[in-house]
Design a protein around this motif. Structure first.
Motif, mmCIF file in Angstrom:
data_model
loop_
_atom_site.group_PDB
_atom_site.id
_atom_site.type_symbol
_atom_site.label_atom_id
_atom_site.label_comp_id
_atom_site.label_asym_id
_atom_site.label_seq_id
_atom_site.Cartn_x
_atom_site.Cartn_y
_atom_site.Cartn_z
ATOM 1 N N GLY A 173 6.302 -3.739 1.627
ATOM 2 C CA GLY A 173 7.083 -4.323 2.727
ATOM 3 C C GLY A 173 8.209 -5.145 2.172
ATOM 4 O O GLY A 173 8.221 -5.496 0.995
ATOM 5 N N ARG A 174 9.161 -5.447 3.053
ATOM 6 C CA ARG A 174 10.299 -6.275 2.620
ATOM 7 C C ARG A 174 9.804 -7.669 2.267
ATOM 8 O O ARG A 174 8.691 -8.053 2.625
ATOM 9 C CB ARG A 174 11.269 -6.468 3.788
ATOM 10 C CG ARG A 174 11.967 -5.256 4.286
ATOM 11 C CD ARG A 174 12.770 -5.712 5.503
ATOM 12 N NE ARG A 174 12.909 -4.661 6.479
ATOM 13 C CZ ARG A 174 13.945 -3.837 6.530
ATOM 14 N NH1 ARG A 174 14.911 -3.957 5.670
ATOM 15 N NH2 ARG A 174 14.008 -2.906 7.449
ATOM 16 N N ALA A 225 7.666 -9.967 4.797
ATOM 17 C CA ALA A 225 6.939 -9.096 5.741
ATOM 18 C C ALA A 225 5.514 -9.593 5.980
ATOM 19 O O ALA A 225 4.868 -9.173 6.939
ATOM 20 C CB ALA A 225 6.904 -7.667 5.221
ATOM 21 N N VAL A 235 2.027 -0.339 4.711
ATOM 22 C CA VAL A 235 3.395 -0.861 4.758
ATOM 23 C C VAL A 235 3.505 -1.854 5.909
ATOM 24 O O VAL A 235 3.221 -1.515 7.060
ATOM 25 C CB VAL A 235 4.418 0.279 4.948
ATOM 26 C CG1 VAL A 235 5.833 -0.269 4.819
ATOM 27 C CG2 VAL A 235 4.187 1.372 3.920
ATOM 28 N N ASP A 263 5.716 -4.439 8.256
ATOM 29 C CA ASP A 263 7.069 -4.695 8.735
ATOM 30 C C ASP A 263 6.968 -5.811 9.765
ATOM 31 O O ASP A 263 6.325 -5.631 10.804
ATOM 32 C CB ASP A 263 7.661 -3.424 9.351
ATOM 33 C CG ASP A 263 9.131 -3.590 9.701
ATOM 34 O OD1 ASP A 263 9.797 -4.427 9.067
ATOM 35 O OD2 ASP A 263 9.604 -2.889 10.609
ATOM 36 N N ALA A 308 3.134 -1.107 9.688
ATOM 37 C CA ALA A 308 4.071 -0.059 10.100
ATOM 38 C C ALA A 308 3.570 1.312 9.657
ATOM 39 O O ALA A 308 3.840 2.314 10.331
ATOM 40 C CB ALA A 308 5.449 -0.333 9.518
ATOM 41 N N LEU A 344 12.713 0.760 6.123
ATOM 42 C CA LEU A 344 11.942 -0.407 5.684
ATOM 43 C C LEU A 344 12.536 -1.029 4.419
ATOM 44 O O LEU A 344 11.928 -1.895 3.791
ATOM 45 C CB LEU A 344 10.486 0.006 5.440
ATOM 46 C CG LEU A 344 9.751 0.455 6.706
ATOM 47 C CD1 LEU A 344 8.478 1.193 6.360
ATOM 48 C CD2 LEU A 344 9.444 -0.747 7.591
#
Lengths: 219, 278
Positions: free
Chosen positions: B44-45, B48, B216, B218, B223, B241
């Motif tokens: 994830g970013r 996140a 993942v 988000d 997500a 993403l």
């Protein structure tokens, strides 16, 4: 308070402990100590006053053991004034603002940085200490239990904190050098904090008060 | 996705916000389950919620809503030092937690703190040092080692706990390819012995080589939960993403290699086969 010029904040934080040490203790020192505690409480009872009192508490205990009640009061009040003033200063004075003020006043960047680094070290060390405590607890270290167990745990917490802090000093010094701190040029103040005649007069008054108190004590 | 074995780690509708719940939500009704020996990438970013997931598993935080199960333990009410019996963790800046006089003593710290007997501590320590090829440095002072080796020493400390779940936050940051290989081999061995791996990483190349499943995040929500290979070979899903496929995946896609392999050995095999084609 945060809007005051950094030199005014510094003058207050220096004058209160000075007066506490110059004036006869415990009665005379009580007023500056109470003033320092009030400032700390105004900045945040839990965030500022409580840590100051918790830092001072063991000193009161050891003073009692070494000097009895009288000595504890004489030195404890003065030390509390020192600690509360310092903790209050760290809470209300952003180091970057102090650097700007010092640079604008013509101080060299290295000396300005020395002041700022001292002030900024406290929250950084607190944050790092918290991180180390968490990491050690995840390795099974319990920070609770008997005094002996806590003392053992202290080593696992204190040693990484001290060693990593020393290591960081080295890295910071290098980083500052490579960014021209020691180049000898006058640093450009970009946003010097506003000052006023009233604040300048207040700083002078604090200095005079310390001088007069000293003269009165030496007469 | 159903885990292949009964879950050793389960998030049941977990929500969390800092500031005692008064801050903005960091995790929102997060649910997933990991089985024994699964190798999972938590992606994830920045922001996140990945590190918050790690802190919830280790007991440094408790969910605002929902439940984190570590085996049959509800994490709520269990202290981190208690959960350390089942969860090993290495956070970012792990090199700053070392304190013993030698690497060996530091690696042995966890098993000793959990009360394992001396012979067992020695065995776990020696095995963890071997896994990361640190035996030659075992008697060095940790702070005499360069930071990447200190990071390996911290990882060895977590391996020596021989936990059910190993949670690693950016285990390869700052490591060269050789040291990354050591970490990958050590994780392979642990997973083969049944330890569940949950690895937070932005290094998709390392993830592709070492891990099998992608979770993942988000904005605090799950997500994606799918095989890592499947996620990596769909660049259309990565880009929104903030991810870019690793070079080997791009090569595999560009050459339309059969099965779109993502691991170096498999890509090499596919390329060799392609070269042999008439």
């Amino acid at each position: 308070m945060r809007r005051l010029h950094p030199f005014t904040l510094l003058a207050l934080a220096a004058a209160l402990p000075l007066l506490a040490w110059i004036l006869p203790a415990p009665r005379g020192a009580l007023a500056p100590a109470l003033a320092a505690a009030t400032l700390a409480a105004a900045a945040g009872p839990r965030r500022v006053l409580l840590p100051a009192l918790l830092t001072a508490a063991p000193l009161w205990f050891f003073l009692f053991i070494l000097h009895g009640v009288g000595g504890m009061l004489v030195f404890g009040v003065r030390l509390t004034a020192m600690i509360a003033s310092f903790v209050w200063l760290v809470a209300v004075l952003p180091p970057a603002r102090l650097v700007e003020a010092m640079v604008a006043a013509g101080w060299g960047a290295p000396s300005a940085y020395l002041f700022a680094a001292t002030l900024s070290a406290v929250p950084l060390l607190q944050q790092r200490a918290r991180r180390i405590v968490e990491a050690q607890r995840c390795r099974g270290l319990s920070p609770r239990g008997s005094p002996l167990a806590r003392l053992r745990a202290l080593r696992a917490l204190a040693l990484p904190l001290v060693l990593s802090a020393l290591h960081e000093v080295d890295e910071r010094a290098l980083a500052l050098e490579t960014r021209g701190l020691g180049a000898g040029h006058r640093r450009t103040p970009l946003a010097p904090p506003p000052d006023s005649a009233l604040q300048q007069a207040a700083r002078l008054a604090l200095l005079l008060a310390c001088g007069l108190a000293l003269a009165w004590r030496l007469r | 996705m159903t885990p292949p074995t009964p879950p050793v780690l389960r998030f049941d509708g977990v929500s969390f916000a800092y500031g005692g719940g008064s801050g903005p939500p960091v995790l929102r009704e997060l649910s997933f389950a990991l089985g024994a020996g699964e190798r999972v990438a938590l992606l994830g970013r920045n922001g996140a919620g990945k590190s918050t997931v790690a802190r919830l598993i280790t007991g440094l935080l408790y969910p605002g809503a929902g439940t984190v199960w570590v085996g049959d333990w509800d994490s709520r009410g269990r202290r981190p030092e208690e959960l350390a019996r089942r969860v090993g963790s290495v956070f970012q800046h792990a090199d700053q937690q070392l304190f013993a006089r030698t690497v060996r003593e530091d690696v042995a710290f966890g098993p000793r703190a959990l009360g394992h007997d001396a012979a067992d501590c020695d065995r776990r320590t020696a095995h963890a040092l071997d896994l990361l090829e640190l035996a030659a440095l075992a008697d060095e002072h940790p702070y005499d080692l360069p930071p990447p080796f200190r990071k390996l020493a911290a990882l060895a400390g977590a391996l020596a706990l021989e936990p059910l779940v190993l949670v690693l936050d950016e285990p390869t940051a700052g490591l060269d390819r050789g040291l990354q290989g050591r970490v990958a081999r050590a994780l392979d061995e642990r997973a083969a012995r049944g330890t569940t791996l949950l690895v937070i990483t932005h290094d998709l190349g390392f993830a592709a080589e070492t891990l099998d499943r992608a979770l993942v995040l988000d904005a605090g929500r799950l997500a994606r939960d799918e095989p890592l290979h499947q996620w990596l070979v769909a660049p259309g899903r990565l880009a929104p993403l903030g991810f870019v496929p690793p070079p080997l995946v791009e090569l595999s896609l560009a050459l339309a290699l059969p099965g779109t392999p993502v691991r170096a050995a498999a890509v090499a095999d596919a390329l060799a086969a392609r070269c042999r084609e008439p």
